[in-house]
Design a protein around this motif. Structure first.
Motif, PDB file in Angstrom:
ATOM      1  N   MET A  83      10.005  -2.557 -10.593  1.00 19.14           N
ATOM      2  CA  MET A  83       9.710  -1.894  -9.314  1.00 19.14           C
ATOM      3  C   MET A  83       8.420  -2.472  -8.752  1.00 19.14           C
ATOM      4  O   MET A  83       7.359  -2.361  -9.360  1.00 19.14           O
ATOM      5  N   PHE A  84       8.530  -3.126  -7.589  1.00 18.47           N
ATOM      6  CA  PHE A  84       7.352  -3.619  -6.882  1.00 18.47           C
ATOM      7  C   PHE A  84       6.988  -2.608  -5.811  1.00 18.47           C
ATOM      8  O   PHE A  84       7.790  -1.728  -5.471  1.00 18.47           O
ATOM      9  N   TRP A  85       5.803  -2.733  -5.258  1.00 12.84           N
ATOM     10  CA  TRP A  85       5.390  -1.816  -4.191  1.00 12.84           C
ATOM     11  C   TRP A  85       4.309  -2.471  -3.354  1.00 12.84           C
ATOM     12  O   TRP A  85       3.647  -3.418  -3.794  1.00 12.84           O
ATOM     13  N   THR A  88       2.399   1.741  -0.990  1.00 15.64           N
ATOM     14  CA  THR A  88       3.161   2.948  -1.350  1.00 15.64           C
ATOM     15  C   THR A  88       2.812   3.402  -2.767  1.00 15.64           C
ATOM     16  O   THR A  88       3.602   4.112  -3.397  1.00 15.64           O
ATOM     17  N   LYS A  89       1.647   3.012  -3.242  1.00 14.35           N
ATOM     18  CA  LYS A  89       1.319   3.246  -4.648  1.00 14.35           C
ATOM     19  C   LYS A  89       1.515   4.703  -5.092  1.00 14.35           C
ATOM     20  O   LYS A  89       2.097   4.960  -6.154  1.00 14.35           O
ATOM     21  N   ASP A  90       1.029   5.660  -4.294  1.00 12.62           N
ATOM     22  CA  ASP A  90       1.094   7.065  -4.714  1.00 12.62           C
ATOM     23  C   ASP A  90       2.529   7.557  -4.849  1.00 12.62           C
ATOM     24  O   ASP A  90       2.881   8.202  -5.844  1.00 12.62           O
ATOM     25  N   THR A 104       6.787  -0.351 -13.368  1.00 10.38           N
ATOM     26  CA  THR A 104       5.861  -1.024 -12.455  1.00 10.38           C
ATOM     27  C   THR A 104       4.819  -1.773 -13.293  1.00 10.38           C
ATOM     28  O   THR A 104       4.744  -1.590 -14.510  1.00 10.38           O
ATOM     29  N   MET A 105       4.033  -2.564 -12.621  1.00 10.23           N
ATOM     30  CA  MET A 105       2.948  -3.297 -13.288  1.00 10.23           C
ATOM     31  C   MET A 105       2.011  -2.323 -14.027  1.00 10.23           C
ATOM     32  O   MET A 105       1.487  -2.637 -15.093  1.00 10.23           O
ATOM     33  N   GLU A 106       1.827  -1.117 -13.474  1.00 10.75           N
ATOM     34  CA  GLU A 106       0.941  -0.136 -14.115  1.00 10.75           C
ATOM     35  C   GLU A 106       1.579   0.500 -15.347  1.00 10.75           C
ATOM     36  O   GLU A 106       0.921   1.244 -16.063  1.00 10.75           O
ATOM     37  N   PHE A 147      -7.347 -10.869 -11.830  1.00 14.19           N
ATOM     38  CA  PHE A 147      -6.525 -10.165 -12.829  1.00 14.19           C
ATOM     39  C   PHE A 147      -5.202  -9.706 -12.223  1.00 14.19           C
ATOM     40  O   PHE A 147      -4.134  -9.947 -12.778  1.00 14.19           O
ATOM     41  N   TRP A 148      -5.265  -9.029 -11.047  1.00  3.07           N
ATOM     42  CA  TRP A 148      -4.020  -8.507 -10.450  1.00  3.07           C
ATOM     43  C   TRP A 148      -3.120  -9.640  -9.973  1.00  3.07           C
ATOM     44  O   TRP A 148      -1.897  -9.544 -10.042  1.00  3.07           O
ATOM     45  N   THR A 149      -3.727 -10.721  -9.517  1.00  4.74           N
ATOM     46  CA  THR A 149      -2.929 -11.868  -9.094  1.00  4.74           C
ATOM     47  C   THR A 149      -2.174 -12.451 -10.283  1.00  4.74           C
ATOM     48  O   THR A 149      -0.966 -12.693 -10.217  1.00  4.74           O
ATOM     49  N   LYS A 154       2.912 -12.799 -13.460  1.00  6.23           N
ATOM     50  CA  LYS A 154       3.671 -12.716 -14.696  1.00  6.23           C
ATOM     51  C   LYS A 154       4.713 -11.593 -14.642  1.00  6.23           C
ATOM     52  O   LYS A 154       5.811 -11.718 -15.180  1.00  6.23           O
ATOM     53  N   PHE A 155       4.349 -10.505 -13.966  1.00  7.98           N
ATOM     54  CA  PHE A 155       5.278  -9.388 -13.820  1.00  7.98           C
ATOM     55  C   PHE A 155       6.501  -9.830 -13.000  1.00  7.98           C
ATOM     56  O   PHE A 155       7.646  -9.558 -13.374  1.00  7.98           O
ATOM     57  N   ALA A 156       6.268 -10.550 -11.905  1.00  4.98           N
ATOM     58  CA  ALA A 156       7.368 -11.022 -11.060  1.00  4.98           C
ATOM     59  C   ALA A 156       8.205 -12.073 -11.786  1.00  4.98           C
ATOM     60  O   ALA A 156       9.435 -12.092 -11.664  1.00  4.98           O
ATOM     61  N   SER A 178       0.395 -11.263   3.384  1.00  5.20           N
ATOM     62  CA  SER A 178      -0.834 -11.583   2.668  1.00  5.20           C
ATOM     63  C   SER A 178      -1.122 -10.590   1.538  1.00  5.20           C
ATOM     64  O   SER A 178      -2.125 -10.722   0.834  1.00  5.20           O
ATOM     65  N   SER A 179      -0.246  -9.585   1.362  1.00  5.95           N
ATOM     66  CA  SER A 179      -0.441  -8.641   0.257  1.00  5.95           C
ATOM     67  C   SER A 179      -0.103  -9.333  -1.064  1.00  5.95           C
ATOM     68  O   SER A 179       0.455 -10.438  -1.071  1.00  5.95           O
ATOM     69  N   VAL A 180      -0.409  -8.679  -2.167  1.00  4.04           N
ATOM     70  CA  VAL A 180      -0.044  -9.227  -3.476  1.00  4.04           C
ATOM     71  C   VAL A 180       1.482  -9.327  -3.567  1.00  4.04           C
ATOM     72  O   VAL A 180       2.019 -10.336  -4.029  1.00  4.04           O
ATOM     73  N   PHE A 181       2.182  -8.310  -3.089  1.00  8.34           N
ATOM     74  CA  PHE A 181       3.641  -8.366  -3.130  1.00  8.34           C
ATOM     75  C   PHE A 181       4.158  -9.570  -2.335  1.00  8.34           C
ATOM     76  O   PHE A 181       4.985 -10.346  -2.830  1.00  8.34           O
ATOM     77  N   GLY A 182       3.647  -9.755  -1.111  1.00  7.17           N
ATOM     78  CA  GLY A 182       4.131 -10.833  -0.241  1.00  7.17           C
ATOM     79  C   GLY A 182       3.698 -12.225  -0.661  1.00  7.17           C
ATOM     80  O   GLY A 182       4.483 -13.170  -0.593  1.00  7.17           O
ATOM     81  N   VAL A 184       2.176 -13.170  -3.751  1.00  2.00           N
ATOM     82  CA  VAL A 184       2.226 -13.535  -5.168  1.00  2.00           C
ATOM     83  C   VAL A 184       3.598 -13.257  -5.772  1.00  2.00           C
ATOM     84  O   VAL A 184       4.186 -14.121  -6.426  1.00  2.00           O
ATOM     85  N   GLU A 185       4.126 -12.043  -5.533  1.00  2.19           N
ATOM     86  CA  GLU A 185       5.341 -11.645  -6.256  1.00  2.19           C
ATOM     87  C   GLU A 185       6.622 -12.229  -5.657  1.00  2.19           C
ATOM     88  O   GLU A 185       7.442 -12.804  -6.383  1.00  2.19           O
ATOM     89  N   VAL A 186       6.806 -12.084  -4.350  1.00  5.24           N
ATOM     90  CA  VAL A 186       8.039 -12.593  -3.728  1.00  5.24           C
ATOM     91  C   VAL A 186       8.267 -14.077  -4.062  1.00  5.24           C
ATOM     92  O   VAL A 186       9.369 -14.446  -4.476  1.00  5.24           O
TER      93      VAL A 186
END
Ligand code: N1C
Length: 253
Positions: A83-85, A88-90, A104-106, A147-149, A154-156, A178-182, A184-186
């Motif tokens: 699950m990526f986000w 919408t974290k909350d 999720t990554m968390e 770290f999150w990048t 690795k998660f993706a 430009s988000s991490v999802f857009g 790095v992950e996609v």
């Protein structure tokens, strides 16, 4: 009398000792290991983590600095559960804490340990600092962002089967390039492993955007063309209903 009074006053006003960054790290690590990561050693994970940034200029921590860390505490994945986000974290975590439908990554060891924390080092010091660290955008190569990048990369890369992303339908641009999802992950989703990406566009009563939103076309274009794509508008009300009642993982949307 005056000296005694002042000393007493100062002593009483002194705050109870705060948990240090290391103590928080180790405590969270033990909790995570209890849950699922038996065999990992939190002291080894801590010292490997620390080596990525201590004593270094906090704007010169490249993503690769965390490679040894991800070797001692690898990202693990169950196919179909990623699950990526983005923005919408909350909602995502409220839903997953109750249903355990997705990962999720968390939910990974390192993600759960470092979620909501800030850390950096300084040249000439062997300490970990939690204030005065560069902001996310202050410099690209800062300890938290790298770290999150690296973790998100690795998660993706680990994702397989069907993947899901929760995007925010209450903003004009649910997909942010430009988000991490857009960014790095996609680009890391691999069609050899990932069959389909489902966008769950989370909306309030009066949605700002829907599945025809222009930014979602950008997402489709950025996605490996062999990966399937689907978008569903789901209200926040429906998601909390699924989180509180017995709605099966495959029946919420
Ligand atoms: O930039 P984003 O979201 O698109 O990043 C979210 C995306 C998720 O799919 C996660 O896998 O990237 C991963 N990720 C985290 O897991 C994470 N936990 C905490 C990225 N960032 C993460 N953080 C912090 O949230 C981090 O400090 C960063 O600044 C925000 C990203 O939030 P966003 O813009 O909503």
């Amino acid at each position: 009398v005056l000296v005694v009074a002042i000393t007493l006053g100062v002593t009483l006003r002194r705050k109870p000792p705060q948990q240090t960054f290391k103590e928080t790290f180790i405590a969270r690590c033990h909790l995570a290991i209890k849950g699922q990561y038996k065999g990992s050693d939190c002291e080894t994970i801590w010292s490997t983590f620390e080596q990525a940034y201590v004593g270094r200029d906090p704007c010169k921590i490249p993503t690769d600095a965390y490679n040894p860390l991800f070797q001692v505490a690898p990202i693990t994945m169950t196919c179909g559960k990623a699950m990526f986000w983005s923005k919408t974290k909350d909602v995502v975590h409220a839903y997953n804490e109750n249903t355990k439908c997705f990962v999720t990554m968390e939910d990974t060891l390192l993600g759960s340990v470092l979620d909501n924390l800030i850390w950096c080092g300084k040249e000439g010091s062997n300490k970990t600092f939690t204030s005065g660290c560069p902001d996310w955008n202050a410099c690209k190569d800062n300890p938290v962002r790298s770290f999150w990048t690296q973790g998100s990369t690795k998660f993706a890369e680990a994702a397989c089967g069907d993947a899901t992303v929760m995007l925010n339908g209450n903003i004009a641009t649910p997909f942010d390039n430009s988000s991490v999802f857009g960014s790095v992950e996609v680009p890391k989703l691999n069609s050899a492993k990932v069959r389909k990406l489902t966008v769950v566009l989370v909306t309030a009563t009066t949605p700002v955007s829907d599945c025809s939103n222009e930014s979602l076309n950008e997402l489709r274009q950025k996605l490996d063309s062999k990966i399937g794509y689907e978008c569903k508008e789901v209200s926040e009300t429906r998601i909390s209903e699924c989180a509180s009642n017995d709605v099966s993982c495959t029946n919420c949307w």
